[in-house]
Design a protein around this motif. Structure first.
Motif, mmCIF file in Angstrom:
data_model
loop_
_atom_site.group_PDB
_atom_site.id
_atom_site.type_symbol
_atom_site.label_atom_id
_atom_site.label_comp_id
_atom_site.label_asym_id
_atom_site.label_seq_id
_atom_site.Cartn_x
_atom_site.Cartn_y
_atom_site.Cartn_z
ATOM 1 N N GLY A 83 0.795 -1.221 0.000
ATOM 2 C CA GLY A 83 0.000 0.000 0.000
ATOM 3 C C GLY A 83 0.830 1.275 0.000
ATOM 4 N N ARG A 84 2.114 1.165 0.301
ATOM 5 C CA ARG A 84 3.001 2.333 0.359
ATOM 6 C C ARG A 84 3.906 2.456 -0.865
ATOM 7 N N VAL A 85 3.737 1.585 -1.821
ATOM 8 C CA VAL A 85 4.598 1.569 -3.013
ATOM 9 C C VAL A 85 4.458 2.876 -3.789
ATOM 10 N N ILE A 86 5.588 3.375 -4.276
ATOM 11 C CA ILE A 86 5.613 4.584 -5.102
ATOM 12 C C ILE A 86 5.938 4.159 -6.536
ATOM 13 N N CYS A 87 5.020 4.463 -7.455
ATOM 14 C CA CYS A 87 5.216 4.112 -8.862
ATOM 15 C C CYS A 87 5.890 5.277 -9.590
ATOM 16 N N LEU A 88 7.024 4.981 -10.231
ATOM 17 C CA LEU A 88 7.795 6.007 -10.930
ATOM 18 C C LEU A 88 7.357 6.206 -12.381
ATOM 19 N N ASN A 89 6.491 5.343 -12.887
ATOM 20 C CA ASN A 89 6.000 5.449 -14.272
ATOM 21 C C ASN A 89 7.139 5.547 -15.287
ATOM 22 N N ILE A 90 8.043 4.573 -15.215
ATOM 23 C CA ILE A 90 9.155 4.494 -16.172
ATOM 24 C C ILE A 90 8.994 3.194 -16.957
ATOM 25 N N SER A 91 8.738 3.327 -18.250
ATOM 26 C CA SER A 91 8.491 2.145 -19.083
ATOM 27 C C SER A 91 9.785 1.381 -19.344
ATOM 28 N N ASP A 92 9.622 0.155 -19.798
ATOM 29 C CA ASP A 92 10.761 -0.753 -19.982
ATOM 30 C C ASP A 92 11.367 -0.590 -21.376
ATOM 31 N N ASN A 93 11.831 0.650 -21.723
ATOM 32 C CA ASN A 93 12.509 0.813 -23.013
ATOM 33 C C ASN A 93 13.893 1.414 -22.855
ATOM 34 N N TYR A 94 14.577 1.065 -21.810
ATOM 35 C CA TYR A 94 15.920 1.607 -21.572
ATOM 36 C C TYR A 94 16.903 0.476 -21.319
ATOM 37 N N HIS A 95 18.157 0.747 -21.640
ATOM 38 C CA HIS A 95 19.227 -0.193 -21.329
ATOM 39 C C HIS A 95 19.789 0.141 -19.954
ATOM 40 N N PHE A 96 20.518 -0.806 -19.387
ATOM 41 C CA PHE A 96 21.189 -0.604 -18.100
ATOM 42 C C PHE A 96 22.072 0.638 -18.172
ATOM 43 N N LEU A 97 21.924 1.525 -17.195
ATOM 44 C CA LEU A 97 22.681 2.775 -17.069
ATOM 45 C C LEU A 97 22.468 3.756 -18.225
ATOM 46 N N ASP A 98 21.396 3.622 -18.961
ATOM 47 C CA ASP A 98 21.041 4.583 -20.011
ATOM 48 C C ASP A 98 20.960 5.979 -19.365
#
Length: 114
Positions: A83-98
């Protein structure tokens, strides 16, 4: 958050596979001495799969998108951390350390850690 001033904020980042978004967040924010950082994924194929101990450990839980919100609710029904989760709304279209991913993580996470 109720964290004593001299204690680091225990911060958990969750995405699907724990390979790109949450792993990047752990690498970037893990350098901050004010934070104690872990990352995990909701998938059974995640590098590190989120578990109940992690949720109980964390002072703050960030997920990357709504899919992780739904998965956590399914995996841990009734757990107070869900219930305390914060959603950052970042989609899965990035590479590691982009660099764009790093900038978005910093912009969307830091207001919740001050």
């Amino acid at each position: 958050m109720g964290v004593p001033a001299n204690e680091p904020i225990r911060t958990l980042f969750i995405c699907h596979y724990n390979r790109k978004r949450s792993a990047t967040a752990e690498r970037v924010f893990g350098k901050d001495p004010a934070l104690d950082v872990l990352s995990a994924g909701t998938s059974e194929e995640a590098l590190v799969q989120v578990n109940q101990r992690m949720l109980e450990w964390a002072d703050v839980v960030f997920v990357m998108d709504d899919e992780q919100c739904r998965e956590l609710a399914r995996m841990f029904p009734g757990h107070p951390a869900v219930g305390r989760v914060i959603c950052l709304n970042i989609s899965d279209n990035y590479h590691f350390l982009d660099p764009e991913l790093v900038a978005m993580l910093e912009e969307r996470t830091l207001p919740h850690l001050e």
